[in-house]
Structures are given as C-alpha cells and as structure tokens.
Enzyme design. Sequence first.
Site, PDB file in Angstrom:
ATOM      1  CB  CYS A  91     114.529  89.849  61.285  1.00 25.69           C
ATOM      2  SG  CYS A  91     116.225  90.277  61.712  1.00 25.69           S
ATOM      3  CG  HIS A 148     114.475  80.520  62.442  1.00 20.57           C
ATOM      4  ND1 HIS A 148     115.390  81.553  62.552  1.00 20.57           N
ATOM      5  CD2 HIS A 148     113.648  80.661  63.505  1.00 20.57           C
ATOM      6  CE1 HIS A 148     115.125  82.264  63.635  1.00 20.57           C
ATOM      7  NE2 HIS A 148     114.074  81.763  64.223  1.00 20.57           N
ATOM      8  CG  ASP A 154     110.814  80.864  66.189  1.00 22.84           C
ATOM      9  OD1 ASP A 154     111.293  81.906  65.697  1.00 22.84           O
ATOM     10  OD2 ASP A 154     111.493  80.078  66.880  1.00 22.84           O
ATOM     11  CE  LYS A 205     114.709  79.866  67.962  1.00 23.94           C
ATOM     12  NZ  LYS A 205     114.019  80.336  66.776  1.00 23.94           N
ATOM     13  CB  SER A 216     116.858  85.778  66.164  1.00 19.53           C
ATOM     14  OG  SER A 216     117.084  84.391  66.058  1.00 19.53           O
ATOM     15  CG  ASN A 247     116.179  88.468  73.402  1.00 19.52           C
ATOM     16  OD1 ASN A 247     115.434  88.401  72.420  1.00 19.52           O
ATOM     17  ND2 ASN A 247     116.702  87.382  73.981  1.00 19.52           N
ATOM     18  NE  ARG A 278     112.950  86.669  72.474  1.00 20.73           N
ATOM     19  CZ  ARG A 278     113.005  86.368  71.176  1.00 20.73           C
ATOM     20  NH1 ARG A 278     111.992  85.778  70.590  1.00 20.73           N
ATOM     21  NH2 ARG A 278     114.051  86.671  70.455  1.00 20.73           N
ATOM     22  NE  ARG A 285     118.489  82.077  69.535  1.00 28.69           N
ATOM     23  CZ  ARG A 285     119.383  82.443  68.654  1.00 28.69           C
ATOM     24  NH1 ARG A 285     120.508  81.773  68.502  1.00 28.69           N
ATOM     25  NH2 ARG A 285     119.179  83.486  67.874  1.00 28.69           N
ATOM     26  CB  THR A 335     106.290  87.166  66.409  1.00 28.46           C
ATOM     27  OG1 THR A 335     107.158  86.124  66.838  1.00 28.46           O
ATOM     28  CG2 THR A 335     105.038  87.186  67.265  1.00 28.46           C
ATOM     29  CE1 TYR A 385     115.534  85.877  78.835  1.00 27.03           C
ATOM     30  CE2 TYR A 385     115.765  85.120  76.571  1.00 27.03           C
ATOM     31  CZ  TYR A 385     115.245  86.007  77.497  1.00 27.03           C
ATOM     32  OH  TYR A 385     114.426  87.023  77.078  1.00 27.03           O
ATOM     33  N   GLY A 386     115.317  81.123  77.327  1.00 23.77           N
ATOM     34  CA  GLY A 386     114.830  80.892  75.956  1.00 23.77           C
ATOM     35  C   GLY A 386     115.360  79.618  75.318  1.00 23.77           C
ATOM     36  N   GLY A 387     115.848  79.787  74.094  1.00 23.04           N
ATOM     37  CA  GLY A 387     116.322  78.656  73.309  1.00 23.04           C
ATOM     38  C   GLY A 387     117.462  77.876  73.947  1.00 23.04           C
TER      39      GLY A 387
HETATM   40  P1  GTP Z   1     112.472  85.664  67.022  1.00 23.56           P
HETATM   41  O1  GTP Z   1     111.390  85.318  67.967  1.00 23.56           O
HETATM   42  O2  GTP Z   1     113.728  86.106  67.682  1.00 23.56           O
HETATM   43  O3  GTP Z   1     112.760  84.582  66.022  1.00 23.56           O
HETATM   44  O4  GTP Z   1     112.032  87.030  66.258  1.00 23.56           O
HETATM   45  P2  GTP Z   1     110.944  87.353  65.122  1.00 23.56           P
HETATM   46  O5  GTP Z   1     111.544  87.114  63.782  1.00 23.56           O
HETATM   47  O6  GTP Z   1     109.668  86.685  65.425  1.00 23.56           O
HETATM   48  O7  GTP Z   1     110.789  88.949  65.255  1.00 23.56           O
HETATM   49  P3  GTP Z   1     109.541  89.824  65.763  1.00 23.56           P
HETATM   50  O8  GTP Z   1     108.341  89.677  64.885  1.00 23.56           O
HETATM   51  O9  GTP Z   1     109.355  89.574  67.196  1.00 23.56           O
HETATM   52  O10 GTP Z   1     110.118  91.293  65.534  1.00 23.56           O
HETATM   53  C1  GTP Z   1     111.285  91.764  66.163  1.00 23.56           C
HETATM   54  C2  GTP Z   1     111.328  93.266  66.155  1.00 23.56           C
HETATM   55  O11 GTP Z   1     111.214  93.767  64.816  1.00 23.56           O
HETATM   56  C3  GTP Z   1     110.188  93.898  66.953  1.00 23.56           C
HETATM   57  O12 GTP Z   1     110.686  94.950  67.739  1.00 23.56           O
HETATM   58  C4  GTP Z   1     109.249  94.408  65.889  1.00 23.56           C
HETATM   59  O13 GTP Z   1     108.529  95.533  66.299  1.00 23.56           O
HETATM   60  C5  GTP Z   1     110.182  94.728  64.706  1.00 23.56           C
HETATM   61  N1  GTP Z   1     109.474  94.572  63.412  1.00 23.56           N
HETATM   62  C6  GTP Z   1     108.743  93.503  63.019  1.00 23.56           C
HETATM   63  N2  GTP Z   1     108.181  93.698  61.797  1.00 23.56           N
HETATM   64  C7  GTP Z   1     108.581  94.928  61.400  1.00 23.56           C
HETATM   65  C8  GTP Z   1     108.337  95.727  60.223  1.00 23.56           C
HETATM   66  O14 GTP Z   1     107.628  95.332  59.286  1.00 23.56           O
HETATM   67  N3  GTP Z   1     108.939  96.948  60.177  1.00 23.56           N
HETATM   68  C9  GTP Z   1     109.728  97.413  61.198  1.00 23.56           C
HETATM   69  N4  GTP Z   1     110.269  98.625  61.073  1.00 23.56           N
HETATM   70  N5  GTP Z   1     109.961  96.704  62.326  1.00 23.56           N
HETATM   71  C10 GTP Z   1     109.407  95.475  62.429  1.00 23.56           C
HETATM   72  C1  SPV Z   2     115.294  83.296  68.245  1.00 21.72           C
HETATM   73  O1  SPV Z   2     116.301  83.787  68.751  1.00 21.72           O
HETATM   74  O2  SPV Z   2     115.216  83.060  67.006  1.00 21.72           O
HETATM   75  C2  SPV Z   2     114.109  83.003  69.089  1.00 21.72           C
HETATM   76  C3  SPV Z   2     114.236  83.142  70.547  1.00 21.72           C
HETATM   77  O3  SPV Z   2     113.082  82.604  68.570  1.00 21.72           O
HETATM   78  S1  SPV Z   2     114.981  81.782  71.331  1.00 21.72           S
HETATM   79  O4  SPV Z   2     113.957  80.816  71.680  1.00 21.72           O
HETATM   80  O5  SPV Z   2     115.643  82.276  72.559  1.00 21.72           O
HETATM   81  O6  SPV Z   2     115.936  81.185  70.439  1.00 21.72           O
HETATM   82 MN    MN Z   3     113.268  82.532  66.266  1.00 25.51          MN
END
Ligand code: GTP
Ligand code: SPV
Ligand code: MN
Length: 595
Positions: free
Chosen positions: A264, A240, A287, A220, A262, A377, A379, A70, A267, A211-213
């Site tokens: 963090c 979010h 999300d 988003k 994002s 990033n 996906r 994004r 998922t 790309y993405g969002g």
């Molecule tokens: P968006 O789709 O961008 O909104 O991201 P998200 O909040 O869904 O994040 P996601 O669950 O995809 O995690 C992002 C990164 O953080 C990945 O590389 C995960 O492996 C890492 N991660 C997720 N949960 C944990 C955790 O509990 N501990 C650690 N150390 N890393 C984590």
């Molecule tokens: C985020 O960045 O919080 C996402 C990926 O979930 S995107 O759809 O590209 O915004």
């Molecule tokens: Mn997100």
Amino acid sequence: MNSAVKNEKLNNWIKEVAEMCQPDDIYLCSGTKEEYDLMMAKLLASGSAIPLKKRPNSFLFRSDPSDVARVEDRTYISTSSKDEAGPTNNWVAPAELKNTMKGLYKGCMKGRTMYVIPFSMGPIGSPISKIGVEISDSPYVVCNMHTMTRVSSKVLELLDAGEDFIPCLHSIGAPLAKGQKDVQWPCAPIENKYISHFPEENLIWSYGSGYGGNALLGKKCLALRIASAMAKREGWLAEHMLILRLTNPEGKQYHIAAAFPSACGKTNLAMMQPSIKGWKCECIGDDIAWMKIGTDGRLHAINPESGFFGVAPGTSYDTNPMAMDTIKENIIFTNCALTDDGDVWWEGINDAVPSHLIDWKGHDWTPDSQGDAAHPNARFTAPAAQCPVICKDWENPKGVPIDIFIFGGRRSSVVPLVYEAYSWDHGVFLGATAASETTFANIGAVGHLRRDPFAMKPFCGYNMGDYFQHWFNMGEKLGSKAPRIFYVNWFRKNQDGKYLWPGFSDNSRVLKWMCERVDNKVNAEKSPIGLLPKEADIDLAGLNISSENMKELMEVSLKEWKAEIPDIENHFATFGKRLPESLKKQLKELAARLG
Ligand code: GTP
Ligand code: SPV
Ligand code: MN
C-alpha cells in the site's frame, strides 16, 4: 561444519536441529561476498538462478506458483493460552504445534546443506539491535538474508562472547532422496506450511515455504511478531512503518514514520522525491521501525533491516525513480518476467510492452497472453546502501526523532486524502480502526475490505487489544513530546474507477501540510472524523488537478461514515474485555460528532 562455535546455546541448538532435520552437511555463514558468490554459483548450477545480462551481479528466480506470498492462514502465534495470541492471530498450543512440526522437520533436510546464518537486526553491536540466528536449508534464503540483514562473522564473535540470540528455524520442507533431481523452487504443499512463533520463548519455526516473510525470518517473524511482543514487555514499539526525513526549504528537518498495509505504498513514500520546490526527502527505512523513548523524552526510530524487499510491479522511473536507481546491480529478483535481451520486466515498469517475454512461470508471453507477465507480488531484494537518497543517519544507532505518524490504507471510497487526529488518543483510534482493501502480498482473496489495525494485523505477536493499550501507554509516557498523528488515503477513486490523486511525488504536498500543522503555520477545519486541511492549504502549485477532483478527494460523507460505525463496533467486539476503554470512548465521540 566449516568452523567452530563457542556459544553453548547455539552449539546445542545446531546439534539438536541437525539430529532432527538430518542434513548432509552443515555450513556456518560469515556474510562475506565470497560466500554470497558461492551460494549464487550453487543456485546457477542447479538452474534456480537466471543471470541477468543487463544488470551486473543480478539474478532472477521463479518460485513455485503455489509459493508466491506470505501465508497468513498458516501463520501461528503460539502462546500458552489462546487469549494471549488474541483474535487476530491463529493459535495452536505450543506443545501440540511443536509436536506437529517436529514430525515435519524429521529428516526434512536430507540431501541438502543446513546453513547457519548469524545476523543482526540493526547495526551490529548497537544496544538497540537484536541478534538472530537462522538455520535454513535454502541457499536462496542465505543470499537474501545477506542483503536484508547484517550477516557477519562479527555477530558470531558477539555470540562467542556470550550474547544471546533469537533462534529462527527454517526449512523449505523438501528433502531429496539419493539421486533425486531437485526442482527449481523446492517447497512443501500449502497444508504442510507453518510459520510459527513462540513469543514467550523468543523462538521462530518456519516450514514449507521459501518466499519472502515466510522464509527470511529476520523480517516479519523476528523484527515484527517477536519484536512487538518484546517491545510490549520492555516499553518500546516495533511497527510496520517506513521512516523518512523531510527537509523544508529553510533546512528544517522532520522525521515521519508511516504504517500502511502490505503493498500500500511504504517503499514508494520512503523514497519519494517531492514535486514541490525546495523540499527534500531521504529514506531511512521502507518497512519496519523500532522506536524507543530517548533521553530527550522523544521517540527515536531505527530501521532494523539493511535491504529492501520491494514490490516490483508498478515500480518505474515515473513512480519511484530512486527505487529504479537502487536496483541497477547486485539485486535478486523473484517472479519478475524476463526479456529476450536478458533484463527483468514487470507491469508498469515503462509504457513499452515487449512483444515477447518469458513470464514468471517460465512460459512464453506476448501482449495477447492471458495473465500478467510478472506476478503481482514479484519482488526485488536490494541493499539499502545502494539507494541514492538513503539518509546519512540511516544506520545511526541513536535513531531519528519522530515528529509525525501516518496511518493509512487502500480505500477506493469513503476516506479522504488526508486528515489529522484531534489528539494522541484519537490518533490511536485511527490506527486501531484502519481498514484497507487486501492485496497480493498475502495468499488469499484480493480487493476485499478488512480492518488492519496499524497495518499490523498479520504482524502483531500478541493480543491486539493489549497492543492498543500499549499505544495509549506510550502516548502517556511521551506526553507533549508525542508525534502528531495523521491518516491518509492515496487510493480514492472516482466513479470511472480512476485514482483521484496523482500520488507518488505529489504525496509531498500532503506531507508539507502535515509539517505546517506541526509548526502551527496553518489552521485546520474541524470535521466529525478529524481535522481537515483548509482548501488553500494543500500546495497544488504546478499540479493539474481540477477543483472538482479535489472536492471529491476531500469529501466526508456523513452517510458513508455513519455506515462505518457498526463495522467498527463489530471489529472492536472481537477484542472483548481486552479492548481499552479509551477506544470505546473515542468511538462514542465519533458517533456523536457524526450526529
Ligand atoms: P510491502 O513491501 O508489501 O510492505 O508494500 P509497501 O507498503 O512498501 O508498498 P509499495 O510502496 O511497494 O507499493 C505497492 C503498490 O502500490 C505499487 O504497485 C505502487 O506502485 C503502488 N503505489 C504506491 N504509492 C502509490 C500512490 O501514491 N498512488 C498510487 N495510485 N499507487 C501507489
Ligand atoms: C509485506 O507483505 O508486508 C512485505 C513482504 O513486506 S514480506 O516480506 O513477504 O512479508
Ligand atoms: Mn511490509
């Protein structure tokens, strides 16, 4: 065009856009599997899609290296006055922005097909759902929208019957001259990219990115930026947040919604399989949550999406086995690496690093190569229905009643593993002051600390000062039926830079404590920042973690927290008169508790 549209607003809009963008063709989408296959065949023929031998009906795409996330710097909330957009959003006056963008849109679809994509956010026909129509010149966007939203001729029928929709205009911004050969990932240079929102007229205009969002406008742009503005007007919440159902050994259900910035951990938490015995977790959304107060006075949440656009790096059978099982077939991968036997690969997928790969840029890669094989990033686009732990109520139009809100972020220091807000108002303060180290999900510097209130900084479609007030108002309406609020940090590190907490399935231990707090089964320890778990109350059975680590994880340093105060003051000052009094009060109380 391949078929007729009866909705007058839609018909006029299609004509208007076609005149401006001058596509060679117009194609009205119906969301069928045949249509998906047709688009993919087109993408295979042009060399954009790479079929994966190891995963049925799955394809790899490589974006242009400049178009990998994004673009918050190029994202606009265009309201009639700058003050309505507020200090967290870029703003240009609607007339000026439209003028600039019309210049870019002029002839931008030459040599391409213009796809008209009718979609529903939320179950089709449900009173909480919203209809959007995306016009795009990218068949990759069509395929992704099929998975992420409900694209269907049934939506067209609703439109034909007179239902309203949110127009979402998208162009990759790369017209083709006669005979010009297309590139693998057409897009416009960064200075011509615009992701624009006109919340006062429920309108989205996106240009220059695929790309993405930036390009899948239901996500988003519609479900957060436009929806948050609608939610403010209509008295609900568009957030979010992931949504999950946790069931304890006695069979009692808890519904949790959690807002992390994002990349963090949403998922991961949404699909987490508890490491503690007898507890069960099911996924509702990963999300976005739309929440309304039900006839029972409680807050009910639905997931408006129908797919996951998940971060690939770090996803493995150790960290997120349910995601791994979700992505076995019918998946679009973007910017992952390619193995010699026709599978995808990314950093952290397993311990074995292949001796040869094709990296996300399409170059040979060996373990000696510089740089990551997959983009950080990278996906996957996956149908939610394929998740083995998708909750049976994930499409229930009534939603699920939320018991617990969690805020959090990525903080390598200062913030303990978990604490609880003293009250709803204190919880709103925790959301409003949430901070996180930035990630690759946005183009820009990575790893610097920024305040990201409610994980909504890039996604709030109006003045965030008013958004804070909206949260206080919702609390007042909910009264004693309001969810309890907690704050977590899975990412605290020790002096050697190692994570102190194992995370992932062990995060269930923290959720269990929250449920026990909700049920008044355990007391908590008062601290200046909030309520902390008593040492014995986080279930650590079967976990090999030293008591020193736990101590470090839970530490609240008065010195470090006092240092946060001026930063919060600066953050709050940016909202000027729009900052709710209740937040000033909360800050004063925090400062007083810190002494
Ligand atoms: P968006 O789709 O961008 O909104 O991201 P998200 O909040 O869904 O994040 P996601 O669950 O995809 O995690 C992002 C990164 O953080 C990945 O590389 C995960 O492996 C890492 N991660 C997720 N949960 C944990 C955790 O509990 N501990 C650690 N150390 N890393 C984590
Ligand atoms: C985020 O960045 O919080 C996402 C990926 O979930 S995107 O759809 O590209 O915004
Ligand atoms: Mn997100």
